[in-house]
Design an enzyme around this catalytic site. Structure first.
Site, PDB file in Angstrom:
ATOM      1  N   ASP A   1      62.372  99.027 -13.587  1.00 10.30           N
ATOM      2  CA  ASP A   1      61.271  99.957 -13.837  1.00 10.30           C
ATOM      3  C   ASP A   1      61.016 100.707 -12.528  1.00 10.30           C
ATOM      4  OD1 ASP A   1      59.034 101.201 -15.032  1.00 10.30           O
ATOM      5  OD2 ASP A   1      57.689  99.721 -14.164  1.00 10.30           O
ATOM      6  N   SER A   2      60.258 101.779 -12.633  1.00  8.80           N
ATOM      7  CA  SER A   2      59.882 102.505 -11.424  1.00  8.80           C
ATOM      8  C   SER A   2      58.950 101.647 -10.552  1.00  8.80           C
ATOM      9  CB  SER A   2      59.180 103.806 -11.803  1.00  8.80           C
ATOM     10  OG  SER A   2      58.089 103.526 -12.650  1.00  8.80           O
TER      11      SER A   2
ATOM     12  N   TYR B   1      57.731 107.826 -11.218  1.00  8.62           N
ATOM     13  CA  TYR B   1      58.824 108.645 -11.745  1.00  8.62           C
ATOM     14  C   TYR B   1      58.242 109.722 -12.677  1.00  8.62           C
ATOM     15  CZ  TYR B   1      62.625 105.253 -10.549  1.00  8.62           C
ATOM     16  OH  TYR B   1      63.531 104.434  -9.925  1.00  8.62           O
ATOM     17  N   GLY B   2      57.078 109.390 -13.255  1.00  7.56           N
ATOM     18  CA  GLY B   2      56.556 110.170 -14.379  1.00  7.56           C
ATOM     19  C   GLY B   2      56.164 111.600 -14.084  1.00  7.56           C
TER      20      GLY B   2
ATOM     21  N   GLU C   1      47.641 100.202 -11.511  1.00  4.24           N
ATOM     22  CA  GLU C   1      48.084  99.594 -10.241  1.00  4.24           C
ATOM     23  C   GLU C   1      46.890  99.076  -9.433  1.00  4.24           C
ATOM     24  OE1 GLU C   1      51.282 100.172  -8.247  1.00  4.24           O
ATOM     25  OE2 GLU C   1      52.373 100.550 -10.098  1.00  4.24           O
TER      26      GLU C   1
ATOM     27  N   CYS D   1      61.418 101.209 -18.029  1.00  8.22           N
ATOM     28  CA  CYS D   1      60.609 102.396 -17.724  1.00  8.22           C
ATOM     29  C   CYS D   1      60.785 103.450 -18.830  1.00  8.22           C
ATOM     30  CB  CYS D   1      61.082 102.953 -16.387  1.00  8.22           C
ATOM     31  SG  CYS D   1      60.244 104.446 -15.864  1.00  8.22           S
ATOM     32  N   ASN D   2      59.679 103.852 -19.430  1.00  7.46           N
ATOM     33  CA  ASN D   2      59.741 104.876 -20.485  1.00  7.46           C
ATOM     34  C   ASN D   2      60.273 106.195 -19.942  1.00  7.46           C
ATOM     35  OD1 ASN D   2      57.888 104.007 -23.113  1.00  7.46           O
ATOM     36  ND2 ASN D   2      57.418 102.887 -21.272  1.00  7.46           N
ATOM     37  N   THR D   3      59.795 106.572 -18.745  1.00  2.00           N
ATOM     38  CA  THR D   3      60.226 107.845 -18.158  1.00  2.00           C
ATOM     39  C   THR D   3      61.733 107.830 -17.912  1.00  2.00           C
ATOM     40  OG1 THR D   3      58.067 108.021 -17.080  1.00  2.00           O
ATOM     41  CG2 THR D   3      59.834 109.397 -16.211  1.00  2.00           C
TER      42      THR D   3
ATOM     43  N   CYS E   1      54.271 103.975 -22.029  1.00  2.00           N
ATOM     44  CA  CYS E   1      54.385 103.883 -20.572  1.00  2.00           C
ATOM     45  C   CYS E   1      54.140 102.438 -20.183  1.00  2.00           C
ATOM     46  CB  CYS E   1      53.349 104.792 -19.899  1.00  2.00           C
ATOM     47  SG  CYS E   1      53.340 104.624 -18.100  1.00  2.00           S
ATOM     48  N   THR E   2      54.934 101.963 -19.241  1.00  2.00           N
ATOM     49  CA  THR E   2      54.834 100.561 -18.821  1.00  2.00           C
ATOM     50  C   THR E   2      53.442 100.172 -18.358  1.00  2.00           C
ATOM     51  OG1 THR E   2      55.572 101.341 -16.673  1.00  2.00           O
ATOM     52  CG2 THR E   2      57.220 100.278 -18.073  1.00  2.00           C
ATOM     53  N   HIS E   3      52.716 101.139 -17.785  1.00  2.00           N
ATOM     54  CA  HIS E   3      51.425 100.812 -17.182  1.00  2.00           C
ATOM     55  C   HIS E   3      50.263 100.831 -18.166  1.00  2.00           C
ATOM     56  CE1 HIS E   3      53.694 101.311 -13.566  1.00  2.00           C
ATOM     57  NE2 HIS E   3      52.643 101.077 -12.798  1.00  2.00           N
TER      58      HIS E   3
END
Ligand code: DGL
Length: 300
Positions: A25-26, A57-58, A172, A88-90, A211-213
């Protein structure tokens, strides 16, 4: 609680089945995918790389994301893995075909298709095609990767996307609930799904946290969307896709393989910056404490 142990030493004739699953992932958000894979495939070892030095990355161009994704994948492939998960989705939206081509015959699985499949399952009972709202980074939403994956399965679904850029640093920072999280969610979503959208108001049956977050912010999203839309993230369906692919290729670890697996799988972590921070914030995403000594600093 995760058991974090060293990988057994690989010998030249080690079975491919004994190799770890590589996940990148990013940053740390992809740990939600790692967690789902680990829950489902507890005997497998996983090697996770978070490219924290270059997050996000997004907001970057497609060319840059493709380059970063290829470098991250190469680092994992160097260490020897049997399957790659692009958590990572992006990176999935921008680079999945490039990764599949560059590392063939290594199986490479992204998160967009499993997420799209989960959304289509939710709306499958709807007479109309179903309304699906995608929340993602700017890059993911602009790529329309989810729209394409959903329309391949359900051509009459209505799909809208909203980029929720600030959700990434908020996750984050651990600002997951409370007024700041809810106001931010309202700022992004109300113009699309709230009353203020007027006759353009979109009424989602399903909201994809693309999105991962975003999974830790699901409550803030629900505070704006209300109880009706089903909120999904692709971590579980991605883990299911990983299991199916390993089963199909006869690559699941089995008793009697060389490097006979320990009772519970092992986890190793690589990061491109600040292992201590990775461990601290990563613990939030993993829902388990992470010792910085188990996080290795690497450069790409
Ligand atoms: N991992 C990214 C994603 O899932 C979010 C963070 C970033 O922008 O790098 O899209």
């Amino acid at each position: 609680m995760f058991q974090i142990i060293e990988f057994p030493v690989m010998t030249a004739d080690a079975e491919v089945r004994g190799l770890p699953i590589g996940i990148f992932d990013s940053g740390i958000g992809g740990l939600t995918v790692l967690s789902a894979v680990h829950r489902r495939l507890a005997r497998e070892c996983c090697l996770y790389l978070g490219d924290t030095a270059r997050l996000p990355y997004g907001t970057k161009s497609r060319g840059t994301v493709v380059r970063y994704a290829l470098q991250a994948a190469e680092k994992l492939v160097e260490r020897r893995i049997k399957l790659l998960v692009v958590a990572c989705n992006t990176a999935t939206a921008a680079a999945l075909p490039d990764l599949q081509k560059a590392f063939a015959p290594l199986p490479v699985i992204g998160v967009v298709e499993p997420g799209a499949r989960a959304a289509c399952t939710v709306v499958s009972g709807k007479k109309h095609g179903g309304n699906i709202l995608i929340l993602g980074t700017e890059s993911t939403v602009n790529s329309r990767a989810y729209d394409k994956a959903i329309h391949a399965l359900r051509p009459d679904a209505e799909v809208r996307g909203v980029a929720c850029t600030l959700f990434v640093p908020m996750a984050e920072e651990g600002w997951l609930t409370g007024p700041i999280a809810e106001l931010t969610a309202a700022r992004y979503l109300a113009p699309v799904i709230g009353e203020e959208a007027g006759h353009n108001r979109f009424r989602p049956d399903c909201i994809v946290l693309g999105c991962t977050h975003f999974p830790p912010l699901a409550g803030a999203v629900a505070s704006v969307a209300g109880p009706e839309p089903v909120i999904i993230d692709s971590a579980e369906t991605t883990a299911e896709a990983v299991e199916q692919e390993l089963t199909r290729l006869n690559l699941l670890r089995q008793t009697g393989d060389s490097n006979d697996p320990p009772a519970s799988g092992c986890l190793r972590f690589l990061t491109t910056d600040a292992p201590e921070r990775f461990a601290r914030v990563g613990g939030i995403f993993l829902n388990a404490p992470l010792n910085p000594e188990n996080v290795e600093l690497v450069s790409l």
